[in-house]
Design an enzyme around this catalytic site. Sequence first.
Site, PDB file in Angstrom:
ATOM      1  N   SER A 106      20.619  36.707 -62.912  1.00 23.62           N
ATOM      2  CA  SER A 106      21.809  37.016 -62.833  1.00 23.62           C
ATOM      3  C   SER A 106      22.698  37.180 -64.018  1.00 23.62           C
ATOM      4  CB  SER A 106      22.358  36.045 -61.845  1.00 23.62           C
ATOM      5  OG  SER A 106      23.261  36.309 -60.870  1.00 23.62           O
ATOM      6  N   ASP A 161      19.336  41.986 -52.018  1.00 24.53           N
ATOM      7  CA  ASP A 161      20.364  41.183 -52.720  1.00 24.53           C
ATOM      8  C   ASP A 161      21.977  41.279 -52.567  1.00 24.53           C
ATOM      9  OD1 ASP A 161      21.697  39.710 -54.783  1.00 24.53           O
ATOM     10  OD2 ASP A 161      20.345  40.042 -56.323  1.00 24.53           O
ATOM     11  N   HIS A 184      18.704  37.424 -53.418  1.00 27.69           N
ATOM     12  CA  HIS A 184      19.217  37.072 -54.900  1.00 27.69           C
ATOM     13  C   HIS A 184      18.043  36.379 -55.382  1.00 27.69           C
ATOM     14  CE1 HIS A 184      21.581  37.647 -58.231  1.00 27.69           C
ATOM     15  NE2 HIS A 184      22.011  36.355 -58.460  1.00 27.69           N
TER      16      HIS A 184
END
Length: 271
Positions: A98, A224, A252
């Site tokens: 991320s 995601d 995610h």
Amino acid sequence: MLRAEYIEVEPNVRLHITDAGEGRPIVLIHGWPLSDEMYEYQYSALIKNHFRAIGITLRGFGKSDKPYGVYNYDIFARDIKHVLSILDIKDAVLVGFSMGGSIAIRYVSTYHGAHVSKLALCGAAAPLWTQRNDFKYNLPKSAVDELIALNDKDRPQLLANFGKIFSATETSLNKGIASWLNGINLSASSYATAQCLIALRDTDLRSDLDKITIPTVIMHGKKDKICSFDLAEQMKLGIPNSHLVIFEKSGHSMFLEEMDKFNSELIKFAK
């Protein structure tokens, strides 16, 4: 050898480090607003497979120091460089999840891959997390402004909202794992949480991508909701020596939703 749990990267700023196992180093950078503890179920797999797992908690998060000051990808990349220099790391695989993926991109492009010879970008918030006139993917900037405002008013609510969209569905992760993640998130400083949202909103990494010349794997969840799958495709187009591994069932949090696949893909790439 004795492993340090804390490493000082500048006067009065110490970062929490997980450093375990023997073998080729795999350096793991966490996402917003987590800490290196997010990789608990990667550390055990990496150690068993004869790797040295090194997790770095960024300043402002987890058990690392939380100074007032600048929080952006350049500062985080510099901190990582200090840690890898102090530990005398060579030929590592750098893993970024991320926001950690964005920071890993900035690190490799700024330091020309010093200490590292492979890059794994996992659900990375790159090359841009927010839309521009010439970039129509992911979130509008106004959505991030709302997150920052909520952080300043009710941070637990911000984290609860984030938890609801972290995985493919609200029940993809069991309650125990979800509450464990929330506890890690709560350990971040409110100031760092907001400053990193600003960095996520405003930083454009498009010009960094073609500076990455080391082998790169892009691992991304098809479902995601935080870093849309379009971002993975944009990274694949921009990074010359890259390949894409799709996590069809994941949002995610593919490192938990498809843990076995995530760990085995990472190990395969590192070998």
